[in-house]
Design an enzyme around this catalytic site. Structure first.
Site, short mmCIF file in Angstrom:
data_model
loop_
_atom_site.label_atom_id
_atom_site.label_comp_id
_atom_site.label_asym_id
_atom_site.label_seq_id
_atom_site.Cartn_x
_atom_site.Cartn_y
_atom_site.Cartn_z
N ARG A 44 14.26 -1.38 -9.52
CA ARG A 44 13.39 -2.76 -9.10
C ARG A 44 14.15 -3.46 -7.92
O ARG A 44 13.56 -3.84 -7.03
CB ARG A 44 13.14 -3.86 -10.36
CG ARG A 44 12.65 -5.21 -9.75
CD ARG A 44 12.28 -6.11 -10.85
NE ARG A 44 12.76 -5.69 -12.25
CZ ARG A 44 13.88 -6.37 -12.76
NH1 ARG A 44 14.69 -7.00 -11.83
NH2 ARG A 44 14.29 -6.09 -13.87
N TYR A 96 -8.09 -14.64 4.07
CA TYR A 96 -8.69 -13.97 3.08
C TYR A 96 -8.70 -14.27 1.53
O TYR A 96 -7.79 -15.14 1.15
CB TYR A 96 -7.38 -12.66 3.06
CG TYR A 96 -7.50 -11.78 1.83
CD1 TYR A 96 -8.56 -10.60 2.14
CD2 TYR A 96 -6.98 -11.78 0.99
CE1 TYR A 96 -8.88 -9.77 0.88
CE2 TYR A 96 -7.03 -10.60 -0.27
CZ TYR A 96 -7.97 -9.59 -0.15
OH TYR A 96 -8.23 -8.74 -1.07
N ASP A 167 -0.55 -12.64 8.49
CA ASP A 167 -1.30 -11.52 7.93
C ASP A 167 -1.90 -10.53 8.78
O ASP A 167 -2.97 -10.78 9.57
CB ASP A 167 -2.38 -11.88 7.02
CG ASP A 167 -3.06 -10.84 5.99
OD1 ASP A 167 -2.89 -9.84 6.67
OD2 ASP A 167 -3.61 -10.95 5.13
N LYS A 192 -4.71 -0.94 3.26
CA LYS A 192 -5.82 -0.87 4.42
C LYS A 192 -5.46 -0.07 5.35
O LYS A 192 -5.39 1.28 5.05
CB LYS A 192 -6.09 -2.36 5.01
CG LYS A 192 -6.42 -3.51 3.90
CD LYS A 192 -7.43 -3.19 2.93
CE LYS A 192 -7.34 -4.21 1.75
NZ LYS A 192 -7.30 -5.49 2.04
C1 LIG Z 1 -6.90 -6.66 1.43
C2 LIG Z 1 -6.19 -7.74 2.17
C3 LIG Z 1 -5.16 -8.49 1.47
C4 LIG Z 1 -4.63 -8.34 0.04
O1 LIG Z 1 -4.31 -6.73 -0.06
P1 LIG Z 1 -4.29 -5.97 -1.31
O2 LIG Z 1 -3.42 -4.87 -1.10
O3 LIG Z 1 -5.69 -5.91 -1.83
O4 LIG Z 1 -3.51 -6.94 -2.43
C5 LIG Z 1 -4.59 -9.48 2.24
N1 LIG Z 1 -4.97 -9.75 3.39
C6 LIG Z 1 -5.93 -9.13 3.92
C7 LIG Z 1 -6.48 -9.27 5.48
C8 LIG Z 1 -6.69 -8.00 3.23
O5 LIG Z 1 -7.70 -7.49 4.01
#
Ligand SMILES: *Cc1c(COP(=O)(O)O)cnc(C)c1O
Length: 377
Positions: A44, A96, A167, A192
């Site tokens: 961890r 998001y 982000d 993504k």
């Molecule tokens: C999908 C997404 C998240 C969250 O990510 P996860 O891997 O699904 O927890 C955060 N910000 C954006 C812009 C996203 O598209």
């Protein structure tokens, strides 16, 4: 080193001359009984495979520190872990959905307030109070693809001793490097574009600040939302083709935007820079490309369900960034946590569709969109 080379060659010289890194599955590591020291002690806290991925994540962003988490949301939560009771974070209303949920339902219980603003472009000194500790930004915003001037937000927030967290999921370090513009922490849903094949959940955080790095390391160790070794290895391998994939996805997206803009069956198209000349200029001053996500609305009187059913290639599914094209309806899918008024304020119309463009052959995607539009009534 340029980014495609960094994606392939940041890690090298493995045991036995292997050209890909080994996977270390051990949850615990032997220590020296005299010093009770060792490079690793327990998975961890740190493990060799995650450490290699974190080295790659840092290299892509040109950052001092990289951290891998079990999901984008674990990464986002960790980025906000420096906030304390009484602190406030400013976010755009169109943030998001998962981030909205975290700030709306979880942080208030810990004494942290999220203040949602309709448009970060209108943020001024007056919006900052002594409690404001952070500004959380997504640019381009989702799904309206509106642009926020990162340099301006950094200047404003730092003047009030607030952190700027970006982000960067939609752009990735291939197209936008917020740390270079003075941003303090970058988070990404690695689920993504970094993973890129819709088969892995992961999150990434990078920073140049040693103090923030300590806080992120503590979040990994204390909260435990870390990425396991096998997924870390798979992400290392996926990232090797990230720049290549995104280049193809973006070229496809640009051509689709062009095609849809001139189409009589399309009412409106959203793409970074499409909101105004000013936003186009801003985006091009802070990013090297416009990405591979676009939104659009069918012309009045067309049947949305018939259009979506007729599409052969884009799957009707949330998420984005995979090699396969995906299409979704933000109002009822990705942004269903927002009230209708909130959606309207954020510029999300009920008929808006968001398309994440994959690496398929452009001719097939265009032909598919055209036949589905024809089938829509
Ligand atoms: C999908 C997404 C998240 C969250 O990510 P996860 O891997 O699904 O927890 C955060 N910000 C954006 C812009 C996203 O598209």
């Amino acid at each position: 080193m340029h980014i495609q080379t960094a994606a392939v060659h940041t890690l090298r010289d493995f045991e036995h001359g292997a050209v890909v890194p080994p996977v270390h599955l051990a949850s615990t590591f032997e220590l020296d009984p005299a010093t009770e020291d060792g490079a690793y002690a327990y998975q961890r806290g740190a493990n060799p495979t995650r450490a290699q991925l974190e080295q790659v994540l840092a290299a892509l962003d040109g950052a001092r520190h990289g951290f891998a988490f079990a999901s984008g949301m674990a990464a986002t939560a960790a980025s906000l872990s420096t906030l304390e009771v009484g602190d406030e974070v400013i976010l755009p209303a169109s943030v998001y959905g998962g981030t909205y949920r975290l700030v709306d339902l979880v942080l208030p219980g810990r004494g942290i307030t999220g203040r949602f603003v309709a448009d970060l472009a209108e943020l001024t000194d007056e919006d900052f109070t002594p409690a404001t500790r952070a500004v959380f930004v997504e640019t381009p915003a989702n799904p309206t693809l509106r642009i926020t001037d990162l340099r301006r937000i950094v200047e404003l927030a730092h003047r009030h001793d607030a952190l700027v967290i970006v982000d960067n999921t939609f752009m990735t370090p291939v197209l936008q490097k917020p740390l270079a513009l003075g941003v303090d922490i970058v988070v990404q849903s690695a689920t993504k574009y970094l993973a890129g094949h819709s088969d892995l959940l992961a999150g990434a955080v990078t920073t140049d600040d040693d103090g923030l790095a300590d806080a992120l390391r503590l979040a990994q160790k204390a909260q435990g939302g870390v990425l396991g070794p096998q997924d870390s290895f798979r992400l290392i391998q996926s990232i090797k083709t990230l720049p290549l994939r995104l280049e193809r996805q973006q070229a496809n997206a640009e051509a689709i935007v062009e095609h849809l803009r001139g189409h009589e069956r399309i009412a409106r198209v959203w793409y970074p820079g499409s909101h105004s000349e000013e936003e186009a200029r801003l985006h091009d001053a802070q990013a090297t490309g416009r990405g591979a996500v676009l939104s659009f609305e069918l012309a009045d009187g067309l049947d949305r369900v018939a259009f979506l059913r007729a599409l052969r290639y884009p799957a009707y599914a949330v998420s984005l960034g995979g090699v396969e094209s995906l299409i979704c309806r933000p109002a009822t899918m990705t942004h269903e946590a927002m009230t209708p008024e909130g959606q309207a304020a954020a510029g999300i119309s009920t008929e808006m569709l968001r398309l994440s463009v994959g690496i398929e052959d452009l001719a097939d995607l265009l032909e598919d969109l055209d036949q589905a539009l024809a089938a829509a009534g």
